[in-house]
Design an enzyme around this catalytic site. Structure first.
Site, short mmCIF file in Angstrom:
data_model
loop_
_atom_site.label_atom_id
_atom_site.label_comp_id
_atom_site.label_asym_id
_atom_site.label_seq_id
_atom_site.Cartn_x
_atom_site.Cartn_y
_atom_site.Cartn_z
N CYS A 103 7.16 4.11 0.60
CA CYS A 103 8.26 3.17 0.40
C CYS A 103 9.14 3.09 1.63
O CYS A 103 9.12 3.97 2.48
CB CYS A 103 9.14 3.63 -0.77
SG CYS A 103 8.19 3.92 -2.28
N GLY A 123 5.84 -0.82 1.93
CA GLY A 123 5.60 -1.02 0.51
C GLY A 123 5.66 -2.49 0.17
O GLY A 123 6.61 -3.17 0.56
N ASN A 140 11.97 7.53 -1.18
CA ASN A 140 10.70 7.50 -0.46
C ASN A 140 10.15 8.92 -0.46
O ASN A 140 10.82 9.84 0.02
CB ASN A 140 10.93 7.00 0.97
CG ASN A 140 9.70 7.12 1.85
OD1 ASN A 140 9.81 7.26 3.06
ND2 ASN A 140 8.52 7.05 1.27
N GLY A 141 8.94 9.08 -0.99
CA GLY A 141 8.32 10.42 -1.03
C GLY A 141 7.78 10.70 -2.41
O GLY A 141 7.87 9.84 -3.31
N CYS A 159 5.88 14.49 8.27
CA CYS A 159 4.55 13.90 8.01
C CYS A 159 3.96 13.34 9.31
O CYS A 159 4.48 12.35 9.85
CB CYS A 159 4.69 12.79 6.97
SG CYS A 159 3.19 11.79 6.81
N TYR A 161 -0.29 6.39 11.55
CA TYR A 161 -0.57 5.11 10.92
C TYR A 161 0.65 4.40 10.34
O TYR A 161 0.78 3.19 10.47
CB TYR A 161 -1.60 5.31 9.79
CG TYR A 161 -1.72 4.10 8.87
CD1 TYR A 161 -2.46 2.99 9.25
CD2 TYR A 161 -1.06 4.08 7.64
CE1 TYR A 161 -2.55 1.88 8.43
CE2 TYR A 161 -1.15 2.97 6.81
CZ TYR A 161 -1.88 1.88 7.21
OH TYR A 161 -1.96 0.79 6.40
N CYS A 177 -2.84 12.97 -0.09
CA CYS A 177 -1.47 13.37 0.21
C CYS A 177 -0.71 13.62 -1.09
O CYS A 177 -0.79 12.82 -2.01
CB CYS A 177 -0.78 12.26 1.02
SG CYS A 177 0.96 12.64 1.35
N CYS A 213 3.56 18.30 8.83
CA CYS A 213 2.64 18.48 7.70
C CYS A 213 1.35 17.76 8.07
O CYS A 213 1.36 16.57 8.35
CB CYS A 213 3.22 17.88 6.42
SG CYS A 213 2.04 17.93 5.03
N CYS A 270 -3.34 16.54 4.78
CA CYS A 270 -4.45 15.61 4.46
C CYS A 270 -5.60 15.77 5.45
O CYS A 270 -6.73 15.39 5.15
CB CYS A 270 -3.94 14.17 4.41
SG CYS A 270 -3.17 13.60 5.94
P1 AMP Z 1 -11.30 2.39 5.49
O1 AMP Z 1 -12.38 2.10 6.50
O2 AMP Z 1 -11.52 1.62 4.24
O3 AMP Z 1 -11.16 3.85 5.30
O4 AMP Z 1 -9.93 1.84 6.06
C1 AMP Z 1 -9.48 2.31 7.28
C2 AMP Z 1 -8.22 1.56 7.63
O5 AMP Z 1 -7.20 1.85 6.68
C3 AMP Z 1 -7.69 1.96 8.99
O6 AMP Z 1 -7.69 0.82 9.79
C4 AMP Z 1 -6.28 2.45 8.75
O7 AMP Z 1 -5.41 1.83 9.66
C5 AMP Z 1 -5.95 2.03 7.35
N1 AMP Z 1 -5.19 3.02 6.58
C6 AMP Z 1 -5.12 4.34 6.76
N2 AMP Z 1 -4.31 4.90 5.85
C7 AMP Z 1 -3.83 3.93 5.08
C8 AMP Z 1 -2.91 3.87 3.99
N3 AMP Z 1 -2.36 4.97 3.48
N4 AMP Z 1 -2.64 2.65 3.46
C9 AMP Z 1 -3.22 1.56 3.95
N5 AMP Z 1 -4.09 1.54 4.98
C10 AMP Z 1 -4.40 2.72 5.54
#
Ligand code: AMP
Length: 456
Positions: free
Chosen positions: A2, A28, A102-103, A236, A242, A383, A434, A437
């Site tokens: 969030c 979000g 958020n969390g 985190c 990302y 996570c 952390c 994951c």
């Molecule tokens: P996939 O190949 O389906 O595992 O998707 C990989 C993509 O998901 C990568 O380009 C990441 O940037 C993106 N990604 C990683 N973590 C998340 C997340 N928590 N929510 C949305 N997208 C994510």
């Protein structure tokens, strides 16, 4: 995950919150909400969907007051429903409480069970609601002391913005899992998950809310208190990898710099000798691909084009939705890829669904060889602290070796950044993050299964 934003001491509080939430939309997209307070009266609106879809000038005109807080949500605890949209707003014997969180909390179920046994009636399935109930029962005098009392024994990750009557409170859990920055704007105090939201409203960054700190802002000024006890830092690392925007500073460090350094380190650990060019999976890995190019000397190209009108693929609730969306979201540039040996850089692999689709797309556009480089280690566990990673059984990194993953994705070579390489690349590292994951080193007990079944 969030995004949260709050402001105290500005005539345009709701409008600025609206603006701030625009730049936290990436945190979000399921629901959004704003609550504003004037003369002891709280008014607000929460709605499913994006900020821009439901919050027009007509809505904002009905939210007067010099204090406001807002939230953009995607669900990590509790279902994606309007009852769970935040900020939560309740009336209690002492006035009103609004809360944006958020969390993820670790022991929300136990706390909820105790509260329900004592007669509390919950109106949502969110973990955050336990804090609202605790706060309504707190006996301390000042709002910041009431919040400290409410948070006693609450375990897990929280960056919080709370309004108790006319006082805006900001707090981070003692381990500092989630970011929360503080800024100032013409005498008003502003809080936001990321500094990009301070930028959009024209506020100046002052400092981060410290782990374990509670800051109170109202007409009598800014006060701060620290919750009792020492706690190790668990910021985190995935915020840098990302989640956060590259134009933000989180945990006091630049996200862009972190990602560029991750890419540079990736090129050192897994060079791709003989490749013709490198490109990013836009947008989250742009800076990492730039870093890879810096270090390797390979030309950075823009071989994948992203359609900006499609949300993050991962957030689609069903597998079928996710598959279809890969093609809707990306297309490859044949003029760049045809006949070439290419390095594709991404920040992470979760299920592998998107990545597999992208590799096929890049090959179909003529790439001769595809060398995949990932700017973080394999994700091997979900996570517990607020990032929406799926169950372990769906995580490709938890169920296949790197070689198997490479074969499954259809690449010529695959290189993941090492854990040490990642932690050494982020600002303020390598300690105090952390990385559960990636490493399986969870710093707390698991949230109970019952919590997942009941609240999820
Ligand atoms: P996939 O190949 O389906 O595992 O998707 C990989 C993509 O998901 C990568 O380009 C990441 O940037 C993106 N990604 C990683 N973590 C998340 C997340 N928590 N929510 C949305 N997208 C994510």
């Amino acid at each position: 995950m969030c995004g949260i934003f709050g402001i105290s001491g500005h005539d345009d509080a709701a409008r600025l919150t609206h603006l701030g939430l625009y730049s936290l939309q990436h945190r979000g997209q399921e629901s959004a909400g704003i609550i504003a307070v004037q003369d002891g009266k709280a008014r607000g609106k929460v709605a499913m969907g994006l900020m821009g879809d439901t919050f027009g000038p007509d809505v904002l005109a009905k939210l007067p007051g010099r204090t406001a807080l807002g939230h953009t949500r995607y669900s990590t605890a509790g279902a994606s429903t309007i009852e769970n949209a935040q900020p939560a707003l309740v009336q209690f014997r002492g006035g009103h409480i609004a809360l944006a969180h958020n969390g993820n909390l670790i022991n929300a179920t136990e706390i909820r069970d105790t509260l329900e046994a004592n007669g509390s009636i919950f109106s949502s399935t969110m973990d955050s609601e336990v804090i609202v109930h605790r706060l309504a029962r707190a006996m301390a005098n000042r709002p910041e002391e009431q919040l400290a009392e409410a948070l006693e024994g609450v375990e897990g990750a929280y960056a919080l913005l709370v309004v108790v009557n006319d006082t805006l409170l900001a707090s981070r859990d003692p381990h500092g899992w989630r970011p929360l920055a503080m800024g100032t704007l013409n005498g008003a105090t502003v809080f936001a998950s990321e500094t990009c939201a301070l930028d959009i409203v024209g506020a100046t960054y002052v400092r981060d809310v410290e782990p374990g700190e509670i800051i109170a802002v109202d007409a009598s000024g800014v006060r701060t208190l620290h919750m009792a006890g020492e706690a190790p830092l668990h910021r985190c690392v995935f915020e840098h990898v990302y989640f956060a925007r590259p134009d933000s500073r989180v945990f006091g460090g630049s996200v862009h710099r972190a990602r560029r350094e991750l890419g540079r380190q990736l090129a050192l650990e897994h060079p791709a000798a003989g490749a013709d060019l490198v490109f990013a999976v836009p947008d989250s890995s742009n800076a990492a691909a730039l870093g890879f190019s810096d270090e390797s000397g390979l030309a950075l190209e823009m071989a994948l084009i992203r359609n900006h009108y499609v949300g993050r693929t991962f957030i689609q609730p069903t597998q079928a939705g996710r598959d279809a969306k890969v093609k809707v979201k990306y297309n490859a540039v044949r003029e760049i890829l045809d006949g070439k040996s290419v390095v594709m850089v991404d920040d992470s692999i979760v299920r592998g669904t998107t990545t597999r689709g992208l590799v096929a797309m890049v090959r179909a556009a003529g790439a001769r060889e595809v060398h995949l480089r990932i700017a973080s280690p394999p994700i091997t566990g979900s996570c517990w602290y607020g990032i929406d990673t799926p169950d372990k059984k769906e995580l490709i990194g938890a169920n296949m070796s790197v070689d198997q993953i490479g074969t499954h994705l259809g690449v010529d070579s695959l290189g993941y950044l090492s854990l040490e390489g990642m932690l050494g690349s982020v600002p303020g590292g390598p300690d105090g993050f952390c990385d559960a994951c990636f490493s399986g080193r969870y710093p707390t007990r698991a949230p109970t299964i019952a919590a997942k079944q009941r609240l999820g």
